[in-house]
Design a protein around this motif. Structure first.
Motif, PDB file in Angstrom:
ATOM      1  N   GLN A   1       0.900  -1.340   0.114  1.00  0.00           N
ATOM      2  CA  GLN A   1      -0.041   0.115   0.099  1.00  0.00           C
ATOM      3  C   GLN A   1       0.698   1.305   0.006  1.00  0.00           C
ATOM      4  O   GLN A   1       0.365   2.372  -0.026  1.00  0.00           O
ATOM      5  N   GLY A   2       2.091   0.850   0.085  1.00  0.00           N
ATOM      6  CA  GLY A   2       3.051   2.158   0.005  1.00  0.00           C
ATOM      7  C   GLY A   2       3.126   2.849   1.421  1.00  0.00           C
ATOM      8  O   GLY A   2       3.595   4.003   1.679  1.00  0.00           O
ATOM      9  N   PHE A   3       2.918   2.145   2.331  1.00  0.00           N
ATOM     10  CA  PHE A   3       3.209   2.337   3.958  1.00  0.00           C
ATOM     11  C   PHE A   3       4.305   2.144   4.482  1.00  0.00           C
ATOM     12  O   PHE A   3       4.894   0.904   4.065  1.00  0.00           O
ATOM     13  N   SER A   4       5.041   2.753   5.203  1.00  0.00           N
ATOM     14  CA  SER A   4       5.992   2.295   6.117  1.00  0.00           C
ATOM     15  C   SER A   4       5.395   1.508   7.392  1.00  0.00           C
ATOM     16  O   SER A   4       4.829   1.942   7.986  1.00  0.00           O
ATOM     17  N   PHE A   5       6.444   0.638   7.597  1.00  0.00           N
ATOM     18  CA  PHE A   5       5.822  -0.592   8.860  1.00  0.00           C
ATOM     19  C   PHE A   5       6.999  -0.818   9.627  1.00  0.00           C
ATOM     20  O   PHE A   5       8.008  -0.751   9.370  1.00  0.00           O
ATOM     21  N   THR A   6       6.672  -0.734  11.101  1.00  0.00           N
ATOM     22  CA  THR A   6       7.679  -0.852  12.028  1.00  0.00           C
ATOM     23  C   THR A   6       7.308  -1.950  13.121  1.00  0.00           C
ATOM     24  O   THR A   6       6.006  -1.268  13.629  1.00  0.00           O
ATOM     25  N   GLY A   7       7.499  -2.976  13.313  1.00  0.00           N
ATOM     26  CA  GLY A   7       7.254  -3.959  14.440  1.00  0.00           C
ATOM     27  C   GLY A   7       7.778  -3.867  15.806  1.00  0.00           C
ATOM     28  O   GLY A   7       9.021  -3.250  15.618  1.00  0.00           O
ATOM     29  N   PHE A   8       6.836  -3.879  16.807  1.00  0.00           N
ATOM     30  CA  PHE A   8       7.430  -3.713  18.124  1.00  0.00           C
ATOM     31  C   PHE A   8       8.008  -4.808  18.899  1.00  0.00           C
ATOM     32  O   PHE A   8       8.297  -4.894  20.161  1.00  0.00           O
ATOM     33  N   GLY A   9       8.170  -5.974  18.233  1.00  0.00           N
ATOM     34  CA  GLY A   9       8.540  -7.301  18.653  1.00  0.00           C
ATOM     35  C   GLY A   9       7.446  -8.034  19.086  1.00  0.00           C
ATOM     36  O   GLY A   9       6.303  -7.630  18.910  1.00  0.00           O
ATOM     37  N   GLU A  10       7.686  -9.289  19.217  1.00  0.00           N
ATOM     38  CA  GLU A  10       6.697 -10.205  19.515  1.00  0.00           C
ATOM     39  C   GLU A  10       5.626  -9.744  20.464  1.00  0.00           C
ATOM     40  O   GLU A  10       5.802  -9.755  21.667  1.00  0.00           O
ATOM     41  N   GLY A  11       4.207  -9.750  19.905  1.00  0.00           N
ATOM     42  CA  GLY A  11       3.390  -9.502  20.982  1.00  0.00           C
ATOM     43  C   GLY A  11       3.001  -7.816  21.452  1.00  0.00           C
ATOM     44  O   GLY A  11       2.223  -7.747  22.337  1.00  0.00           O
ATOM     45  N   LYS A  12       4.068  -7.035  20.707  1.00  0.00           N
ATOM     46  CA  LYS A  12       4.184  -5.805  21.331  1.00  0.00           C
ATOM     47  C   LYS A  12       3.710  -4.755  20.264  1.00  0.00           C
ATOM     48  O   LYS A  12       3.673  -3.574  20.531  1.00  0.00           O
ATOM     49  N   GLY A  13       3.028  -5.295  19.202  1.00  0.00           N
ATOM     50  CA  GLY A  13       2.344  -4.275  18.360  1.00  0.00           C
ATOM     51  C   GLY A  13       3.288  -3.946  17.243  1.00  0.00           C
ATOM     52  O   GLY A  13       4.322  -4.274  16.859  1.00  0.00           O
ATOM     53  N   PHE A  14       2.596  -2.711  16.663  1.00  0.00           N
ATOM     54  CA  PHE A  14       3.339  -2.278  15.339  1.00  0.00           C
ATOM     55  C   PHE A  14       2.747  -0.834  15.048  1.00  0.00           C
ATOM     56  O   PHE A  14       1.843  -0.376  15.700  1.00  0.00           O
ATOM     57  N   SER A  15       3.476  -0.157  14.153  1.00  0.00           N
ATOM     58  CA  SER A  15       3.056   1.215  13.567  1.00  0.00           C
ATOM     59  C   SER A  15       3.164   1.190  12.109  1.00  0.00           C
ATOM     60  O   SER A  15       4.094   0.472  11.574  1.00  0.00           O
ATOM     61  N   MET A  16       2.336   1.926  11.335  1.00  0.00           N
ATOM     62  CA  MET A  16       2.362   2.286   9.943  1.00  0.00           C
ATOM     63  C   MET A  16       2.330   3.705   9.794  1.00  0.00           C
ATOM     64  O   MET A  16       1.434   4.263  10.519  1.00  0.00           O
ATOM     65  N   THR A  17       2.771   4.154   8.703  1.00  0.00           N
ATOM     66  CA  THR A  17       2.820   5.416   8.398  1.00  0.00           C
ATOM     67  C   THR A  17       2.683   5.719   7.152  1.00  0.00           C
ATOM     68  O   THR A  17       3.122   4.704   6.037  1.00  0.00           O
ATOM     69  N   GLY A  18       2.117   6.790   6.649  1.00  0.00           N
ATOM     70  CA  GLY A  18       1.925   7.030   5.110  1.00  0.00           C
ATOM     71  C   GLY A  18       1.354   8.503   4.778  1.00  0.00           C
ATOM     72  O   GLY A  18       1.620   9.332   5.777  1.00  0.00           O
ATOM     73  N   GLN A  19       1.154   8.639   3.496  1.00  0.00           N
ATOM     74  CA  GLN A  19       0.650  10.051   3.286  1.00  0.00           C
ATOM     75  C   GLN A  19      -0.788   9.803   2.697  1.00  0.00           C
ATOM     76  O   GLN A  19      -1.174   9.014   2.003  1.00  0.00           O
ATOM     77  N   VAL A  20      -1.664  10.929   3.031  1.00  0.00           N
ATOM     78  CA  VAL A  20      -2.819  11.141   2.350  1.00  0.00           C
ATOM     79  C   VAL A  20      -3.355  12.563   2.098  1.00  0.00           C
ATOM     80  O   VAL A  20      -3.132  13.522   3.072  1.00  0.00           O
ATOM     81  N   SER A  21      -3.482  12.876   0.836  1.00  0.00           N
ATOM     82  CA  SER A  21      -3.921  14.256   0.581  1.00  0.00           C
ATOM     83  C   SER A  21      -2.844  15.254   0.899  1.00  0.00           C
ATOM     84  O   SER A  21      -2.907  16.213   1.245  1.00  0.00           O
ATOM     85  N   GLY A  22      -1.451  14.478   0.614  1.00  0.00           N
ATOM     86  CA  GLY A  22      -0.363  15.243   0.881  1.00  0.00           C
ATOM     87  C   GLY A  22      -0.033  15.503   2.559  1.00  0.00           C
ATOM     88  O   GLY A  22       0.893  16.202   2.860  1.00  0.00           O
ATOM     89  N   LYS A  23      -0.611  14.719   3.217  1.00  0.00           N
ATOM     90  CA  LYS A  23      -0.552  14.816   4.746  1.00  0.00           C
ATOM     91  C   LYS A  23       0.081  13.803   5.466  1.00  0.00           C
ATOM     92  O   LYS A  23      -0.184  12.606   4.835  1.00  0.00           O
ATOM     93  N   SER A  24       1.035  13.607   6.518  1.00  0.00           N
ATOM     94  CA  SER A  24       1.203  12.337   7.210  1.00  0.00           C
ATOM     95  C   SER A  24       0.255  11.983   7.972  1.00  0.00           C
ATOM     96  O   SER A  24      -0.355  12.578   8.871  1.00  0.00           O
ATOM     97  N   TRP A  25       0.275  10.633   8.116  1.00  0.00           N
ATOM     98  CA  TRP A  25      -0.607  10.004   9.146  1.00  0.00           C
ATOM     99  C   TRP A  25       0.066   8.807   9.603  1.00  0.00           C
ATOM    100  O   TRP A  25       1.097   8.172   9.078  1.00  0.00           O
ATOM    101  N   LYS A  26      -0.434   8.340  11.050  1.00  0.00           N
ATOM    102  CA  LYS A  26       0.281   7.315  11.498  1.00  0.00           C
ATOM    103  C   LYS A  26      -0.846   6.259  12.050  1.00  0.00           C
ATOM    104  O   LYS A  26      -1.789   7.017  12.823  1.00  0.00           O
TER     105      LYS A  26
END
Length: 232
Positions: free
Chosen positions: A37-62
């Motif tokens: 999807q063009g998102f950046s992905f970061t895992g926080f380790g086993e069972g600790k979640g994750f984060s994704m970041t991207g752009q929408v309408s030229g604005k950053s979201w997470k």
């Protein structure tokens, strides 16, 4: 569109449950989907979640998956934020109706508790919003939408400019197995930013994908309709 909305509550056949994101190997599947999807992905380790970041309408979201920061959300939480740079005066909240009723009940109990003399510092900000913003509605959305969701706004015109038919449809058409109507969910425009907060139930990839679609669509709609002051 309304016929499709009605089918949400009338379908009898349920597909097999979608895989849980905690299952072996599925964090990799989430990472692969995010990359596609063009998102950046970061895992926080086993069972600790994750984060994704991207752009929408030229604005950053997470968007993040992790431990809940609200006592009304059980288990894991999905939360998202975007710097939309829309009109700072706009305040609109969409929450599922059971959550609104639960927060109102808690606020009333606190108000009538004669033994409580000080404010509870753990109270979520959402309870203050219930007192600040009136509920609004309009006839162009079907009754099934208003049965499930409540919309609060500083001005009705702001809510109308944001909540279009496409966003309303996405809020109703969750992929099966869909989140129950009781599952806490909130979508917000506050202080020029967009927010999403929801209990991650069911914790599977289709729910994650649809939550991301709802949030990015909400951001697009907000930027398109509320970048300038539309108040009368």
């Amino acid at each position: 569109m309304f016929d499709r909305l009605k089918k949400v509550f009338s379908a009898q056949d349920k597909p097999d449950a979608a895989p849980d994101v905690k299952a072996a190997g599925l964090p990799d599947a989430v990472s692969e989907w995010a990359s596609a999807q063009g998102f950046s992905f970061t895992g926080f380790g086993e069972g600790k979640g994750f984060s994704m970041t991207g752009q929408v309408s030229g604005k950053s979201w997470k968007m993040e998956r992790g431990r809940s920061s609200r006592d009304y959300i059980r288990g894991e939480e999905l939360r998202a934020r975007a710097e939309l740079r829309i009109n700072d005066d706009v305040s609109v909240l969409i929450m599922n109706r059971p959550l609104k009723e639960a927060l109102e009940k808690k606020a009333y109990q606190m108000y009538t508790d004669t033994l409580q003399t000080t404010a509870d510092p753990s109270l979520p900000e959402e309870m203050r919003w219930l007192a600040m913003y009136p509920e609004v509605g309009w006839d162009s959305l079907p009754r099934v939408f208003w049965d499930r969701y409540s919309v609060l706004a500083d001005q009705r015109e702001h809510a109308l400019a944001w909540l279009d038919l496409n966003l309303a449809e996405l809020l109703m058409l969750w992929p099966e197995p869909a989140p129950d109507k009781q599952v806490p969910f909130m979508l917000m425009l506050l202080r020029g930013k967009g927010y999403l907060r929801m209990q991650y139930t069911p914790a599977n990839i289709p729910t994650l994908e649809h939550a991301a679609l709802i949030f990015t669509s909400a951001c697009e709609s907000a930027v398109a309709g509320l970048t300038t002051d539309i108040s009368l």
